[in-house]
Design an enzyme around this catalytic site. Structure first.
Site, PDB file in Angstrom:
ATOM      1  N   LYS A 115      29.399  25.516  34.056  1.00 17.53           N
ATOM      2  CA  LYS A 115      28.298  25.806  35.428  1.00 17.53           C
ATOM      3  C   LYS A 115      27.083  24.832  35.281  1.00 17.53           C
ATOM      4  O   LYS A 115      26.653  24.567  36.444  1.00 17.53           O
ATOM      5  CB  LYS A 115      28.081  27.226  35.278  1.00 17.53           C
ATOM      6  CG  LYS A 115      29.414  28.278  35.705  1.00 17.53           C
ATOM      7  CD  LYS A 115      28.747  29.484  36.356  1.00 17.53           C
ATOM      8  CE  LYS A 115      29.885  30.120  36.933  1.00 17.53           C
ATOM      9  NZ  LYS A 115      29.676  31.607  37.213  1.00 17.53           N
ATOM     10  N   LYS A 197      41.517  26.018  36.489  1.00 13.75           N
ATOM     11  CA  LYS A 197      41.941  27.241  36.773  1.00 13.75           C
ATOM     12  C   LYS A 197      41.572  27.224  38.442  1.00 13.75           C
ATOM     13  O   LYS A 197      40.590  26.585  38.892  1.00 13.75           O
ATOM     14  CB  LYS A 197      41.143  28.272  36.085  1.00 13.75           C
ATOM     15  CG  LYS A 197      39.870  28.512  36.406  1.00 13.75           C
ATOM     16  CD  LYS A 197      39.070  29.802  35.908  1.00 13.75           C
ATOM     17  CE  LYS A 197      37.664  29.717  36.191  1.00 13.75           C
ATOM     18  NZ  LYS A 197      36.889  30.972  36.258  1.00 13.75           N
ATOM     19  N   LYS A 200      37.036  30.597  42.620  1.00 14.03           N
ATOM     20  CA  LYS A 200      36.306  30.859  43.871  1.00 14.03           C
ATOM     21  C   LYS A 200      35.317  30.125  44.364  1.00 14.03           C
ATOM     22  O   LYS A 200      35.348  30.045  45.672  1.00 14.03           O
ATOM     23  CB  LYS A 200      35.419  32.278  43.403  1.00 14.03           C
ATOM     24  CG  LYS A 200      35.750  33.518  44.115  1.00 14.03           C
ATOM     25  CD  LYS A 200      34.679  34.438  43.796  1.00 14.03           C
ATOM     26  CE  LYS A 200      34.899  35.473  42.689  1.00 14.03           C
ATOM     27  NZ  LYS A 200      34.029  35.674  41.649  1.00 14.03           N
TER      28      LYS A 200
HETATM   29  P1  TYM Z   1      34.784  36.660  38.129  1.00  9.48           P
HETATM   30  O1  TYM Z   1      33.870  37.137  39.388  1.00  9.48           O
HETATM   31  O2  TYM Z   1      34.645  34.912  37.888  1.00  9.48           O
HETATM   32  O3  TYM Z   1      36.249  36.857  38.222  1.00  9.48           O
HETATM   33  C1  TYM Z   1      36.620  38.124  38.342  1.00  9.48           C
HETATM   34  C2  TYM Z   1      37.619  38.400  37.356  1.00  9.48           C
HETATM   35  O4  TYM Z   1      38.799  37.448  37.907  1.00  9.48           O
HETATM   36  C3  TYM Z   1      39.337  36.960  36.606  1.00  9.48           C
HETATM   37  N1  TYM Z   1      39.787  35.331  37.238  1.00  9.48           N
HETATM   38  C4  TYM Z   1      40.790  34.955  37.067  1.00  9.48           C
HETATM   39  N2  TYM Z   1      42.300  35.322  36.421  1.00  9.48           N
HETATM   40  C5  TYM Z   1      43.217  34.686  36.332  1.00  9.48           C
HETATM   41  N3  TYM Z   1      43.211  33.280  36.977  1.00  9.48           N
HETATM   42  C6  TYM Z   1      42.001  32.986  37.552  1.00  9.48           C
HETATM   43  N4  TYM Z   1      42.001  31.667  38.032  1.00  9.48           N
HETATM   44  C7  TYM Z   1      40.910  33.708  37.780  1.00  9.48           C
HETATM   45  N5  TYM Z   1      39.626  33.273  38.072  1.00  9.48           N
HETATM   46  C8  TYM Z   1      39.059  34.452  37.836  1.00  9.48           C
HETATM   47  C9  TYM Z   1      37.944  36.559  35.689  1.00  9.48           C
HETATM   48  O5  TYM Z   1      38.608  36.600  34.343  1.00  9.48           O
HETATM   49  C10 TYM Z   1      37.484  38.216  35.976  1.00  9.48           C
HETATM   50  O6  TYM Z   1      38.230  39.126  35.376  1.00  9.48           O
HETATM   51  N6  TYM Z   1      31.665  37.237  34.351  1.00  9.48           N
HETATM   52  C11 TYM Z   1      32.816  37.667  35.278  1.00  9.48           C
HETATM   53  C12 TYM Z   1      32.099  39.097  35.805  1.00  9.48           C
HETATM   54  C13 TYM Z   1      31.486  40.078  35.075  1.00  9.48           C
HETATM   55  C14 TYM Z   1      32.168  41.068  34.086  1.00  9.48           C
HETATM   56  C15 TYM Z   1      31.290  41.871  33.350  1.00  9.48           C
HETATM   57  C16 TYM Z   1      33.759  41.219  33.944  1.00  9.48           C
HETATM   58  C17 TYM Z   1      30.295  40.243  35.089  1.00  9.48           C
HETATM   59  N7  TYM Z   1      30.192  41.627  34.001  1.00  9.48           N
HETATM   60  C18 TYM Z   1      31.740  42.838  32.538  1.00  9.48           C
HETATM   61  C19 TYM Z   1      34.094  42.152  33.140  1.00  9.48           C
HETATM   62  C20 TYM Z   1      33.244  42.908  32.347  1.00  9.48           C
HETATM   63  C21 TYM Z   1      33.106  36.728  36.058  1.00  9.48           C
HETATM   64  O7  TYM Z   1      32.331  35.715  36.339  1.00  9.48           O
HETATM   65  O8  TYM Z   1      34.147  37.086  36.922  1.00  9.48           O
END
Ligand code: TYM
Length: 335
Positions: A115, A197, A200
């Site tokens: 990032k 990957k 978003k």
């Molecule tokens: P975020 O918002 O980027 O993504 C949300 C969830 O989607 C999963 N994910 C994916 N899984 C498979 N393939 C992909 N291409 C892919 N892109 C995203 C992520 O692994 C995630 O599970 N830091 C976290 C948010 C967060 C969080 C937490 C998660 C904040 N606090 C506490 C679990 C527990 C994040 O940026 O997710």
């Protein structure tokens, strides 16, 4: 009521329209825990501001992400759905745990490195300490299980390390959580660059399927998906694009790799891509219909937010009181 149930916690950032990666890697799996566990699913808006957001869009996407949780099958009666900034204990515990997390540990986080490369003009302190806020999210609720995609695994390892360190100093305070990473869909890849990957925030819209993309857009994006110069539908290390499409097709149809290979033997990639697009669009159609209904009912979403925040705040307060006492903060009570 949920006293004896083990806890599940997960979160999604409202930083863009959610993708097929978010759906298959995380949200689709969330509802499986609702009967057996006490589940907290959070819209993590405080995480989202580590990257500059347009305020009106952030607000809209926060509602949208909550509506998508529900549209993906999370019943607010059975799950605590809430917005992170509505429960101030997240930021509070985040600060405390910053003081138990090492600079070196945060420096090693691959997501921070990625990032900061992408946002070179805004490498703020929040971007650096982001993982500690995630640690706090999880530990606040005495979480046992965290359903995530594989890109969050390193943050979960940090969570376990920080919790273990804190417990070693002060005695048992936090439950040590385990990740729950789906076997086949833990890492859905970009359709344009299948070695990366699906993300978003990808600037190339053709790389990403959004949960809310209409059917014709989904089919067009899959048609354009990068594959290879061959023509065989087969999973292989040197066929990243085709392998990714097979993972997606399998997730929506339940078919095994052998069944998929047989189905498309002798047919070209064109037929295969169309089938993947249709399976995906058909599976997302009911989610989209439910989303449209919910998104129009802001008052209902606000009721869900409020009830969720109150419930989450009650649990969080129990952990906070324990933490404050252990580290030596004074507590004042009304007489
Ligand atoms: P975020 O918002 O980027 O993504 C949300 C969830 O989607 C999963 N994910 C994916 N899984 C498979 N393939 C992909 N291409 C892919 N892109 C995203 C992520 O692994 C995630 O599970 N830091 C976290 C948010 C967060 C969080 C937490 C998660 C904040 N606090 C506490 C679990 C527990 C994040 O940026 O997710």
């Amino acid at each position: 009521m949920f006293k004896d149930k083990k806890v599940v916690f997960s979160g999604v950032q409202p930083s863009g329209v959610l993708t097929l990666g978010n759906y298959l890697g995380a949200i689709k799996n969330f509802s499986a825990f609702s009967d057996e566990y006490k589940c907290y699913y959070c819209v993590v808006d405080e995480h989202a501001i580590t990257v500059r957001q347009n305020p009106a869009e952030l607000r809209r996407r926060t509602y949208e992400t909550l509506a998508l949780y529900i549209a993906c099958g999370l019943d607010p009666q059975k799950n605590t759905l809430f917005v992170q900034s509505h429960v101030s204990a997240h930021a509070e515990l985040g600060w405390i745990l910053d003081c138990y997390t090492m600079f070196g540990e945060l420096s090693r986080m691959t997501q921070f490195k990625d990032k900061s490369q992408k946002n070179a003009d805004n490498i703020n302190a929040g971007l650096f300490t982001y993982p500690t806020l995630m640690v706090a999210d999880i530990l606040l609720y005495q979480t046992e299980l965290v359903p995530i995609g594989s890109d969050q695994k390193q943050h979960l390892e940090l969570t376990r390390d920080v919790a273990t360190r804190f417990n070693a100093i002060y005695g048992d305070t936090f439950v040590i959580p385990d990740p729950y990473i789906p076997q086949t869909t833990a890492r859905i890849m970009s359709l344009a660059e299948p070695s990366k990957k699906m993300s978003k925030s990808d600037e190339n819209e053709n790389a990403v399927i959004r949960i809310l993309d209409p059917k014709d857009v989904i089919i067009r994006k899959f048609k354009r998906a990068v594959t290879d110069s061959g023509c065989e539908v087969r999973r292989a290390d040197d066929k990243e694009g085709v392998s990714n499409l097979m993972t997606i097709y399998s997730a929506f149809t339940g078919k095994t790799d052998e069944e998929i290979e047989r189905e498309f033997a002798g047919k070209g990639y064109g037929d295969f891509k169309l089938a993947v697009g249709e399976a995906c669009a058909d599976a997302l159609a009911p989610v989209q219909a439910e989303f449209a209904r919910l998104a129009a009912d802001k008052a209902y979403l606000e009721d869900v937010m409020l009830a969720g925040a109150e419930d989450a705040a009650r649990s969080a307060a129990r952990t906070m009181s324990k933490v404050r006492r252990k580290i030596g903060f004074t507590e004042i009570r009304r007489k």
